[in-house]
Design a protein around this motif. Structure first.
Motif, PDB file in Angstrom:
ATOM      1  N   PRO A  81       0.826  -1.211   0.000  1.00 21.74           N
ATOM      2  CA  PRO A  81       0.000   0.000   0.000  1.00 21.74           C
ATOM      3  C   PRO A  81       0.856   1.254   0.000  1.00 21.74           C
ATOM      4  O   PRO A  81       2.057   1.200   0.283  1.00 21.74           O
ATOM      5  N   ARG A  82       0.227   2.380  -0.317  1.00 17.75           N
ATOM      6  CA  ARG A  82       0.932   3.663  -0.266  1.00 17.75           C
ATOM      7  C   ARG A  82       0.851   4.196   1.169  1.00 17.75           C
ATOM      8  O   ARG A  82      -0.099   4.856   1.562  1.00 17.75           O
ATOM      9  N   GLU A  83       1.877   3.890   1.924  1.00 21.81           N
ATOM     10  CA  GLU A  83       1.981   4.389   3.304  1.00 21.81           C
ATOM     11  C   GLU A  83       2.654   5.756   3.285  1.00 21.81           C
ATOM     12  O   GLU A  83       3.646   5.964   2.571  1.00 21.81           O
ATOM     13  N   LEU A  84       2.107   6.700   4.036  1.00 24.80           N
ATOM     14  CA  LEU A  84       2.702   8.032   4.074  1.00 24.80           C
ATOM     15  C   LEU A  84       4.051   8.003   4.773  1.00 24.80           C
ATOM     16  O   LEU A  84       4.258   7.260   5.750  1.00 24.80           O
ATOM     17  N   ALA A  85       4.963   8.838   4.288  1.00 25.72           N
ATOM     18  CA  ALA A  85       6.279   8.933   4.915  1.00 25.72           C
ATOM     19  C   ALA A  85       6.193   9.568   6.301  1.00 25.72           C
ATOM     20  O   ALA A  85       6.983   9.245   7.186  1.00 25.72           O
ATOM     21  N   VAL A  86       5.229  10.474   6.469  1.00 23.77           N
ATOM     22  CA  VAL A  86       5.063  11.126   7.768  1.00 23.77           C
ATOM     23  C   VAL A  86       4.275  10.201   8.690  1.00 23.77           C
ATOM     24  O   VAL A  86       3.370   9.493   8.255  1.00 23.77           O
ATOM     25  N   SER A  87       4.634  10.185   9.949  1.00 15.80           N
ATOM     26  CA  SER A  87       3.874   9.419  10.935  1.00 15.80           C
ATOM     27  C   SER A  87       3.053  10.383  11.785  1.00 15.80           C
ATOM     28  O   SER A  87       3.300  11.597  11.803  1.00 15.80           O
ATOM     29  N   ILE A  88       2.057   9.836  12.471  1.00 10.44           N
ATOM     30  CA  ILE A  88       1.201  10.628  13.345  1.00 10.44           C
ATOM     31  C   ILE A  88       1.189   9.981  14.718  1.00 10.44           C
ATOM     32  O   ILE A  88       1.531   8.798  14.836  1.00 10.44           O
ATOM     33  N   PRO A  89       0.827  10.710  15.765  1.00 11.94           N
ATOM     34  CA  PRO A  89       0.756  10.084  17.088  1.00 11.94           C
ATOM     35  C   PRO A  89      -0.286   8.962  17.086  1.00 11.94           C
ATOM     36  O   PRO A  89      -1.377   9.128  16.526  1.00 11.94           O
ATOM     37  N   PRO A  90       0.004   7.811  17.659  1.00 10.36           N
ATOM     38  CA  PRO A  90      -1.025   6.772  17.761  1.00 10.36           C
ATOM     39  C   PRO A  90      -2.266   7.331  18.445  1.00 10.36           C
ATOM     40  O   PRO A  90      -2.169   8.082  19.420  1.00 10.36           O
TER      41      PRO A  90
END
Length: 241
Positions: A81-90
């Motif tokens: 899948p196209r996972e974003l390079a940026v992460s977010i807080p769980p």
């Protein structure tokens, strides 16, 4: 220190205007095709559901594509899948849809012209000071050319937000085919044809939404550079800087 984005990813004036206007009830986003006297108006913003993202890694992509059909039937692994390079807080986040209406006549019949203008994952309520296109983990900013718009594609005009850590389980209902067509799936039906899949073992979700041919993923950044919103638009020129 104030956030300063990369010019190759930054939204230009047209895209910035659209991203802000799309979630403003009453705003005009243009006019109906072939009828410059009838505006396309934002009728409201609907909270569709919530999305659990325990890994902090987010997929924004189509839940399946046509290539998955023959891969699945041949026992081959489907594309990542196209996972974003940026992460977010769980956490758990609101999924919102901005709706527009642009009525028109079609072969003598009145059509209300209700459409999705954009879909938003609300990460925080902090003010957004700028927008930039969201890259995937395998995409290199140094390879972008002027006017390039990194995006995902969808053969079936469907996109989704999903926890990347639980992607295999969450996407499974969309990856079973019968005679080359997606099989009936046991998913939670939300408003207007959107669906949700839950993985209770990982406390993670996948939520689908309409995305004509796919879409550009936009990150709304705060003054500190944190991601406050992730928005998908389709059928809109990126108008990058």
């Amino acid at each position: 220190m104030e956030w300063a984005g990369n010019a190759r990813l930054a939204a230009g004036p047209e895209a910035t205007w659209y991203l802000e206007a799309a979630f403003t009830p009453g705003a005009h986003l243009g006019t109906v095709y072939d009828d410059p006297t009838t505006p396309v108006v934002v009728t409201g913003v609907e909270e569709l559901t919530t999305l659990r993202v325990p890994s902090g890694r987010l997929v924004v992509d189509a839940p399946w594509d046509d290539d998955d059909v023959w891969r699945y039937e041949k026992g081959l692994p489907t594309r990542p899948p196209r996972e974003l390079a940026v992460s977010i807080p769980p956490g758990v986040y609101r999924v919102e849809i901005a709706w527009t209406a642009g009525p028109y006549e079609f072969f003598g019949e009145h059509v209300d012209g209700v459409e999705c203008a954009a879909t938003r994952l609300c990460i925080s309520d902090d003010p957004v000071v700028g927008w930039e296109m969201g890259l995937g983990v395998d995409e290199d900013i140094d390879q972008l050319q002027a006017g390039d718009e990194p995006r995902f594609f969808s053969d079936a005009n469907v996109g989704c937000f999903a926890d990347a850590g639980a992607w295999t389980t969450l996407s499974a209902p969309f990856r079973t085919f019968v005679d080359g067509m997606p099989a009936p799936r046991d998913t939670e039906q939300l408003a207007d044809g959107c669906e949700r899949v839950r993985d209770e073992s990982q406390q993670a979700d996948l939520v689908t939404f309409g995305a004509e041919s796919g879409g550009v993923v936009w990150l709304g950044r705060t003054e500190a550079g944190d991601v406050a919103a992730i928005v998908v638009t389709s059928g809109m020129a990126g108008a990058t800087a």
